[in-house]
Enzyme design. Structure first.
Site, PDB file in Angstrom:
ATOM      1  N   ASP A  85       3.823  12.931  -4.318  1.00  0.00           N
ATOM      2  CA  ASP A  85       3.623  12.503  -5.691  1.00  0.00           C
ATOM      3  C   ASP A  85       2.876  13.573  -6.479  1.00  0.00           C
ATOM      4  O   ASP A  85       3.358  14.078  -7.484  1.00  0.00           O
ATOM      5  CB  ASP A  85       2.852  11.176  -5.722  1.00  0.00           C
ATOM      6  CG  ASP A  85       2.788  10.557  -7.118  1.00  0.00           C
ATOM      7  OD1 ASP A  85       3.555  10.999  -7.999  1.00  0.00           O
ATOM      8  OD2 ASP A  85       1.994   9.626  -7.321  1.00  0.00           O
ATOM      9  N   SER A 129       5.259   3.133  -7.318  1.00  0.00           N
ATOM     10  CA  SER A 129       3.933   2.554  -7.080  1.00  0.00           C
ATOM     11  C   SER A 129       3.682   1.422  -8.074  1.00  0.00           C
ATOM     12  O   SER A 129       4.458   1.219  -9.024  1.00  0.00           O
ATOM     13  CB  SER A 129       2.852   3.628  -7.245  1.00  0.00           C
ATOM     14  OG  SER A 129       2.789   4.050  -8.600  1.00  0.00           O
ATOM     15  N   GLU A 137      -0.207  -0.117   5.876  1.00  0.00           N
ATOM     16  CA  GLU A 137      -1.269   0.878   6.043  1.00  0.00           C
ATOM     17  C   GLU A 137      -2.458   0.163   6.664  1.00  0.00           C
ATOM     18  O   GLU A 137      -3.048  -0.721   6.049  1.00  0.00           O
ATOM     19  CB  GLU A 137      -1.653   1.517   4.719  1.00  0.00           C
ATOM     20  CG  GLU A 137      -2.721   2.590   4.876  1.00  0.00           C
ATOM     21  CD  GLU A 137      -2.909   3.452   3.624  1.00  0.00           C
ATOM     22  OE1 GLU A 137      -3.800   4.316   3.655  1.00  0.00           O
ATOM     23  OE2 GLU A 137      -2.177   3.262   2.636  1.00  0.00           O
ATOM     24  N   ASP A 145       5.704   1.665  -3.334  1.00  0.00           N
ATOM     25  CA  ASP A 145       4.554   2.322  -2.716  1.00  0.00           C
ATOM     26  C   ASP A 145       3.335   1.398  -2.746  1.00  0.00           C
ATOM     27  O   ASP A 145       3.434   0.235  -3.130  1.00  0.00           O
ATOM     28  CB  ASP A 145       4.314   3.638  -3.459  1.00  0.00           C
ATOM     29  CG  ASP A 145       3.506   4.650  -2.674  1.00  0.00           C
ATOM     30  OD1 ASP A 145       3.291   4.426  -1.470  1.00  0.00           O
ATOM     31  OD2 ASP A 145       3.103   5.664  -3.263  1.00  0.00           O
ATOM     32  N   GLY A 148      -0.695  11.279   1.686  1.00  0.00           N
ATOM     33  CA  GLY A 148      -1.608  12.334   1.280  1.00  0.00           C
ATOM     34  C   GLY A 148      -1.197  13.688   1.805  1.00  0.00           C
ATOM     35  O   GLY A 148      -2.015  14.444   2.330  1.00  0.00           O
ATOM     36  N   HIS A 199      -5.251  11.294  -0.539  1.00  0.00           N
ATOM     37  CA  HIS A 199      -4.372  11.352  -1.698  1.00  0.00           C
ATOM     38  C   HIS A 199      -4.885  12.362  -2.718  1.00  0.00           C
ATOM     39  O   HIS A 199      -6.092  12.615  -2.807  1.00  0.00           O
ATOM     40  CB  HIS A 199      -4.286   9.981  -2.396  1.00  0.00           C
ATOM     41  CG  HIS A 199      -3.544   8.965  -1.598  1.00  0.00           C
ATOM     42  ND1 HIS A 199      -4.051   7.715  -1.329  1.00  0.00           N
ATOM     43  CD2 HIS A 199      -2.323   8.996  -1.009  1.00  0.00           C
ATOM     44  CE1 HIS A 199      -3.179   7.021  -0.619  1.00  0.00           C
ATOM     45  NE2 HIS A 199      -2.135   7.780  -0.401  1.00  0.00           N
ATOM     46  N   ASP A 233      -0.462  -2.415   1.351  1.00  0.00           N
ATOM     47  CA  ASP A 233      -1.626  -1.569   1.600  1.00  0.00           C
ATOM     48  C   ASP A 233      -2.857  -2.457   1.754  1.00  0.00           C
ATOM     49  O   ASP A 233      -3.500  -2.827   0.774  1.00  0.00           O
ATOM     50  CB  ASP A 233      -1.821  -0.571   0.455  1.00  0.00           C
ATOM     51  CG  ASP A 233      -3.015   0.360   0.671  1.00  0.00           C
ATOM     52  OD1 ASP A 233      -3.733   0.168   1.673  1.00  0.00           O
ATOM     53  OD2 ASP A 233      -3.232   1.255  -0.156  1.00  0.00           O
TER      54      ASP A 233
END
Length: 343
Positions: A276, A53, A161, A95, A253, A212, A131
């Site tokens: 994660d 990430s 996303e 990510d 998530g 998440h 994202d």
């Protein structure tokens, strides 16, 4: 071929979709968590995805200057070397990257891979995520078109996303509400803007109530059956056969999801599931146990010297790696990828 080539990565995703399984995508923040992920995949005899990430890359870049690109490139180069010792194939992925971090993360990393491909090498990463869930869908898809073209030129798969995932990850926060469900219209607009493979391959993180972080059962209402509606809506629009699945979906998530929810998602085209929160805990829990059991050895209590054997980072680091690796193997079993590694 421990790090997937573009062709092998595409084959991995195709095999997952056809076989109704998904690859765990494990977030890593260090060489040690990387080894834990690789070990977990190897012990499960599963290929997999390792991802970094923006916050993870910043941490990897060191606290002196916190450079995300340096951190991501360094761990990717390290992975290309050490993954050769593991009898599985992995893809490297970045990510969540929101709009305000594109110029400091994904765009420079795309340039790194483009330079490698121009020299006849494989890209450094196999996929990157954009994202744009905090943007309007129109702006999200416009940026997605730009990034997809660059990714395709560098032989990289893009993940997008299109609607929000609830909760918080690396500073990107969305409320838990009815906006956490992608509509068929959202999916149609995505297919119109990004195509269905002819403009470059992409993974789609659609929302079906995902959140998440850590949550208790009942606090989040997942509707993975919604993914079937999205697949069918787009298939009908583009004249594809009944039962076809135009999209390669990503499950975000996923911590705390039930076996039934995961199974439904797999049946409806999920090929990648992010982990994660659960793996962070699996890594940290053995460290806590070690410290509590060896309190007077880890600390120099009452003027004593402590015990080097128990405060040596290797003493607790091995347990941490083992704990996280075990959770990765569990994820492989849950996602049906155990025993599916490329021969």
């Amino acid at each position: 071929m421990p790090i997937a080539t573009p062709e092998v990565y595409a084959e991995m995703l195709d095999r997952a979709k056809a076989g109704k399984f998904a690859y765990p995508a494990i977030n890593v923040t260090s060489t040690q968590t990387l080894h834990a992920a690789l070990r977990g995949f190897a012990e499960a005899e599963s290929d997999g995805i390792v991802q970094i990430s923006t916050g993870g890359a910043e941490f990897l870049g060191g606290q002196y200057n916190k450079d995300m690109v340096t951190g991501a490139v360094a761990l990717a180069e390290f992975a290309h070397i050490v993954a050769a010792k593991y009898d599985i194939t992995v893809a490297l992925h970045t990510d969540h990257c929101p709009k305000d971090k594109l110029d400091g993360y994904v765009r420079p990393l795309l340039d790194v891979s483009a330079e490698r491909v121009a020299k006849g090498l494989n890209p450094l990463f196999q996929s990157h995520m954009w994202d744009g869930s905090a943007e309007t869908l129109a702006d999200n898809l416009a940026i997605g078109q730009e990034l997809l073209a660059k990714a395709a030129a560098a032989k990289i798969i893009l993940e997008v996303e299109i609607t929000p995932t609830g909760g918080e990850e690396d500073g990107v926060t969305h409320e838990i509400n009815d906006e956490l469900y992608t509509t068929v219209d959202d999916a149609l607009r995505t297919a119109e803007a990004l195509g269905l493979g002819e403009k470059g391959r992409y993974l789609l993180a659609a929302s079906f109530g995902n959140v998440h972080g850590v949550y208790k059962p009942g606090n989040v209402v997942l509707r993975p059956e919604l993914l079937k509606d999205l697949q069918q809506g787009v298939a009908a629009k583009y004249g594809k056969s009944a039962g076809s699945q135009p999209f390669d979906f990503v499950f975000h998530g996923g911590s705390g999801s039930t076996a039934e929810e995961i199974a439904t998602a797999l049946e409806n085209g999920v090929v990648k599931m992010n982990l994660d929160t659960d793996t962070q805990y699996a890594f940290t829990r053995p460290i806590v146990d070690h410290v509590f059991r060896n309190y007077d050895g880890v600390l120099k209590v009452d003027g004593e010297v402590g015990n080097k054997k128990v405060y040596d980072p290797r003493s607790w680091g091995k347990s941490a790696e083992g704990g996280m690796a075990k959770r990765v193997t569990e994820a492989c079993a849950n996602l049906r990828s155990s025993g599916t590694k490329l021969k």
